[in-house]
Design an enzyme around this catalytic site. Sequence first.
Site, PDB file in Angstrom:
ATOM      1  N   GLY A  60     -88.800  40.333 -18.993  1.00 39.01           N
ATOM      2  CA  GLY A  60     -87.704  40.789 -19.853  1.00 39.01           C
ATOM      3  C   GLY A  60     -87.835  40.184 -21.236  1.00 39.01           C
ATOM      4  N   ALA A  78     -88.589  41.132 -24.130  1.00 39.68           N
ATOM      5  CA  ALA A  78     -88.066  41.765 -25.350  1.00 39.68           C
ATOM      6  C   ALA A  78     -86.549  41.945 -25.296  1.00 39.68           C
ATOM      7  CB  ALA A  78     -88.747  43.112 -25.580  1.00 39.68           C
ATOM      8  N   ILE A  94     -81.936  37.775 -23.930  1.00 39.36           N
ATOM      9  CA  ILE A  94     -82.188  36.373 -23.541  1.00 39.36           C
ATOM     10  C   ILE A  94     -83.607  35.978 -23.951  1.00 39.36           C
ATOM     11  CG2 ILE A  94     -82.383  34.765 -21.595  1.00 39.36           C
ATOM     12  CD1 ILE A  94     -80.181  36.344 -20.190  1.00 39.36           C
ATOM     13  N   ARG A 121     -71.164  40.809 -10.984  1.00 39.59           N
ATOM     14  CA  ARG A 121     -72.624  40.631 -10.953  1.00 39.59           C
ATOM     15  C   ARG A 121     -73.220  41.239  -9.686  1.00 39.59           C
ATOM     16  NH1 ARG A 121     -70.709  35.551 -12.483  1.00 39.59           N
ATOM     17  NH2 ARG A 121     -70.881  35.139 -14.713  1.00 39.59           N
ATOM     18  N   ASN A 139     -81.100  45.969  -9.400  1.00 41.57           N
ATOM     19  CA  ASN A 139     -82.082  44.932  -9.741  1.00 41.57           C
ATOM     20  C   ASN A 139     -82.909  44.392  -8.583  1.00 41.57           C
ATOM     21  OD1 ASN A 139     -81.401  45.073 -12.428  1.00 41.57           O
ATOM     22  ND2 ASN A 139     -79.931  43.391 -12.346  1.00 41.57           N
ATOM     23  N   GLN A 142     -91.850  41.533  -7.919  1.00 42.02           N
ATOM     24  CA  GLN A 142     -92.307  40.352  -8.664  1.00 42.02           C
ATOM     25  C   GLN A 142     -92.597  39.176  -7.721  1.00 42.02           C
ATOM     26  OE1 GLN A 142     -89.754  39.756 -12.080  1.00 42.02           O
ATOM     27  NE2 GLN A 142     -90.396  41.695 -12.973  1.00 42.02           N
ATOM     28  N   GLY A 189     -82.139  36.745 -13.939  1.00 46.42           N
ATOM     29  CA  GLY A 189     -81.620  38.113 -13.782  1.00 46.42           C
ATOM     30  C   GLY A 189     -80.593  38.174 -12.653  1.00 46.42           C
ATOM     31  N   ASP A 213     -73.272  27.667 -15.529  1.00 41.69           N
ATOM     32  CA  ASP A 213     -71.956  27.299 -14.971  1.00 41.69           C
ATOM     33  C   ASP A 213     -71.720  25.794 -15.125  1.00 41.69           C
ATOM     34  OD1 ASP A 213     -71.480  30.014 -13.692  1.00 41.69           O
ATOM     35  OD2 ASP A 213     -73.371  29.424 -12.805  1.00 41.69           O
ATOM     36  N   ARG A 269     -70.987  25.099 -18.745  1.00 45.40           N
ATOM     37  CA  ARG A 269     -69.639  25.586 -19.068  1.00 45.40           C
ATOM     38  C   ARG A 269     -68.581  24.631 -18.532  1.00 45.40           C
ATOM     39  NH1 ARG A 269     -70.981  31.898 -17.385  1.00 45.40           N
ATOM     40  NH2 ARG A 269     -71.647  32.555 -19.465  1.00 45.40           N
ATOM     41  N   HIS A 305     -73.775  32.017  -8.430  1.00 45.76           N
ATOM     42  CA  HIS A 305     -73.485  32.258  -9.856  1.00 45.76           C
ATOM     43  C   HIS A 305     -72.597  33.502  -9.917  1.00 45.76           C
ATOM     44  CE1 HIS A 305     -73.806  32.740 -14.116  1.00 45.76           C
ATOM     45  NE2 HIS A 305     -74.400  33.903 -13.984  1.00 45.76           N
TER      46      HIS A 305
HETATM   47  P1  NAD Z   1     -81.354  42.805 -21.799  1.00 46.73           P
HETATM   48  O1  NAD Z   1     -81.031  44.166 -21.308  1.00 46.73           O
HETATM   49  O2  NAD Z   1     -81.112  42.465 -23.227  1.00 46.73           O
HETATM   50  O3  NAD Z   1     -82.881  42.497 -21.528  1.00 46.73           O
HETATM   51  C1  NAD Z   1     -83.465  42.698 -20.281  1.00 46.73           C
HETATM   52  C2  NAD Z   1     -84.911  43.053 -20.530  1.00 46.73           C
HETATM   53  O4  NAD Z   1     -85.556  43.096 -19.272  1.00 46.73           O
HETATM   54  C3  NAD Z   1     -85.091  44.441 -21.185  1.00 46.73           C
HETATM   55  O5  NAD Z   1     -85.906  44.309 -22.327  1.00 46.73           O
HETATM   56  C4  NAD Z   1     -85.770  45.258 -20.084  1.00 46.73           C
HETATM   57  O6  NAD Z   1     -86.692  46.199 -20.610  1.00 46.73           O
HETATM   58  C5  NAD Z   1     -86.463  44.167 -19.289  1.00 46.73           C
HETATM   59  N1  NAD Z   1     -86.761  44.532 -17.916  1.00 46.73           N
HETATM   60  C6  NAD Z   1     -86.035  45.302 -17.070  1.00 46.73           C
HETATM   61  N2  NAD Z   1     -86.679  45.431 -15.898  1.00 46.73           N
HETATM   62  C7  NAD Z   1     -87.802  44.711 -15.993  1.00 46.73           C
HETATM   63  C8  NAD Z   1     -88.891  44.469 -15.116  1.00 46.73           C
HETATM   64  N3  NAD Z   1     -88.934  45.010 -13.886  1.00 46.73           N
HETATM   65  N4  NAD Z   1     -89.906  43.696 -15.546  1.00 46.73           N
HETATM   66  C9  NAD Z   1     -89.889  43.157 -16.777  1.00 46.73           C
HETATM   67  N5  NAD Z   1     -88.895  43.367 -17.684  1.00 46.73           N
HETATM   68  C10 NAD Z   1     -87.870  44.116 -17.264  1.00 46.73           C
HETATM   69  O7  NAD Z   1     -80.622  41.775 -20.809  1.00 46.73           O
HETATM   70  P2  NAD Z   1     -80.379  40.217 -21.038  1.00 46.73           P
HETATM   71  O8  NAD Z   1     -79.080  40.053 -21.719  1.00 46.73           O
HETATM   72  O9  NAD Z   1     -81.597  39.578 -21.582  1.00 46.73           O
HETATM   73  O10 NAD Z   1     -80.113  39.759 -19.526  1.00 46.73           O
HETATM   74  C11 NAD Z   1     -81.140  39.756 -18.565  1.00 46.73           C
HETATM   75  C12 NAD Z   1     -80.567  39.409 -17.187  1.00 46.73           C
HETATM   76  O11 NAD Z   1     -80.082  38.072 -17.192  1.00 46.73           O
HETATM   77  C13 NAD Z   1     -79.386  40.274 -16.751  1.00 46.73           C
HETATM   78  O12 NAD Z   1     -79.520  40.596 -15.385  1.00 46.73           O
HETATM   79  C14 NAD Z   1     -78.196  39.373 -16.974  1.00 46.73           C
HETATM   80  O13 NAD Z   1     -77.104  39.729 -16.166  1.00 46.73           O
HETATM   81  C15 NAD Z   1     -78.789  38.050 -16.563  1.00 46.73           C
HETATM   82  N6  NAD Z   1     -78.071  36.837 -16.978  1.00 46.73           N
HETATM   83  C16 NAD Z   1     -78.017  35.812 -16.100  1.00 46.73           C
HETATM   84  C17 NAD Z   1     -77.369  34.632 -16.421  1.00 46.73           C
HETATM   85  C18 NAD Z   1     -77.292  33.487 -15.449  1.00 46.73           C
HETATM   86  O14 NAD Z   1     -76.568  32.507 -15.739  1.00 46.73           O
HETATM   87  N7  NAD Z   1     -77.965  33.505 -14.314  1.00 46.73           N
HETATM   88  C19 NAD Z   1     -76.789  34.504 -17.695  1.00 46.73           C
HETATM   89  C20 NAD Z   1     -76.865  35.580 -18.591  1.00 46.73           C
HETATM   90  C21 NAD Z   1     -77.508  36.747 -18.214  1.00 46.73           C
HETATM   91  C1  LMR Z   2     -73.029  34.977 -17.476  1.00 46.97           C
HETATM   92  O1  LMR Z   2     -72.547  34.224 -16.643  1.00 46.97           O
HETATM   93  O2  LMR Z   2     -72.715  34.935 -18.687  1.00 46.97           O
HETATM   94  C2  LMR Z   2     -74.089  35.946 -17.025  1.00 46.97           C
HETATM   95  O3  LMR Z   2     -74.287  35.888 -15.657  1.00 46.97           O
HETATM   96  C3  LMR Z   2     -73.851  37.330 -17.496  1.00 46.97           C
HETATM   97  C4  LMR Z   2     -72.714  37.971 -16.746  1.00 46.97           C
HETATM   98  O4  LMR Z   2     -72.874  39.096 -16.270  1.00 46.97           O
HETATM   99  O5  LMR Z   2     -71.679  37.323 -16.617  1.00 46.97           O
END
Ligand code: NAD
Ligand code: LMR
Length: 328
Positions: free
Chosen positions: A12, A14, A17, A101, A108, A115, A133, A162, A165, A190
């Site tokens: 991901g 590009a 995050i 989520r 997803n 992967q 993710g 978390d 935060r 989470h």
């Molecule tokens: P985003 O949509 O800006 O970016 C996701 C990127 O992943 C996109 O560029 C997309 O093309 C790419 N992608 C999708 N499927 C893919 C694959 N199979 N292989 C490689 N790349 C792939 O999203 P984001 O804001 O960067 O968030 C990414 C993920 O992180 C989301 O699922 C979001 O909910 C999660 N997230 C988790 C936490 C946490 O605390 N665990 C916090 C924030 C966001």
């Molecule tokens: C967060 O906790 O900010 C991330 O998991 C994104 C979301 O969907 O809440």
Amino acid sequence: MSKKPVRVAVTGAAGQIGYALLFRIASGEMLGKDQPVILQLLEIPDEKAQNALKGVIMELEDCAFPLLAGIEAHSDPMTAFKDTDYALLVGARPRGPGMERADLLAANAQIFTVQGKALNAVASRNVRVLVVGNPANTNAYIAMKSAPDLPAKNFTAMLRLDHNRAASQIAAKTGKAVGSIEKLAVWGNHSPTMYADYRNATIDGQSVKDLINDEQWNREVFLPTVGKRGAAIIAARGLSSAASAANAAIDHMRDWALGTNGKWVTMGIPSGGEYGIPKEVMFGYPVTCEGGEYKIVQGIEIDAFSQECINKTLKELTDEQDGVKHLL
Ligand code: NAD
Ligand code: LMR
């Protein structure tokens, strides 16, 4: 003598995050200011995503980071994960307003079977994996189960956001510096069911529980604020958290690789049965890290309210896990 570069795969790359993460990895904030890195970046084959990735790579080049020993762009996990020492699995769909989520599971989950299998086939045999993710715990569980030849303990999920935060809310409530908070724990998933637990936390040796001395605030303000913080950010920004998520990913990997000096941090890790959590459930635990390994903090007393909270988040996780059985 300078260190040999290590390989860091980021999926991901590009996305939002990715944009907040890659520059900090390349500058040495994750693995140390003396550790060269080779970035192996994965995006979906889609032309727009690959073009965006090219742009990010141009910007990485333009930073002239002395520690950046190589950058690779990939559209196939089988090449992106080749010999990788660290893998940050960020690429997945984020949730929008009104979604939980867990609603992302169907969209997803498949990504993490593919992967996990690719990591199993081509990554370093000691690769350390962080799943960001969402839903992060269950996706990490899927990746772990899809990679039977790799150590299960090397698959982790991000609960650090978390944890950070919770620390920040406690600092605001007590008027103390966030960096002075020790022995904070976040248990479970989470998701809004996670249980942020400051019963053992201290600030400069003083008990946080005594300093706050307000159980109603704990239950009615603190826990919902931390649990629903992701949704609050989506409501405010129209997009899910990115810079704070990237920061938490850096914290998680840095502490795992370089150690915590006895400080407690939270990681989502496969249970070995600790605190009555069934084996293999990808659960947030308080840990300390040393020599590239994490260790669960033992001997924490679990009172009735804590047990109730832990049971709730565990139930959610085992339900999610049951829902993905067909993929494993
Ligand atoms: P985003 O949509 O800006 O970016 C996701 C990127 O992943 C996109 O560029 C997309 O093309 C790419 N992608 C999708 N499927 C893919 C694959 N199979 N292989 C490689 N790349 C792939 O999203 P984001 O804001 O960067 O968030 C990414 C993920 O992180 C989301 O699922 C979001 O909910 C999660 N997230 C988790 C936490 C946490 O605390 N665990 C916090 C924030 C966001
Ligand atoms: C967060 O906790 O900010 C991330 O998991 C994104 C979301 O969907 O809440």
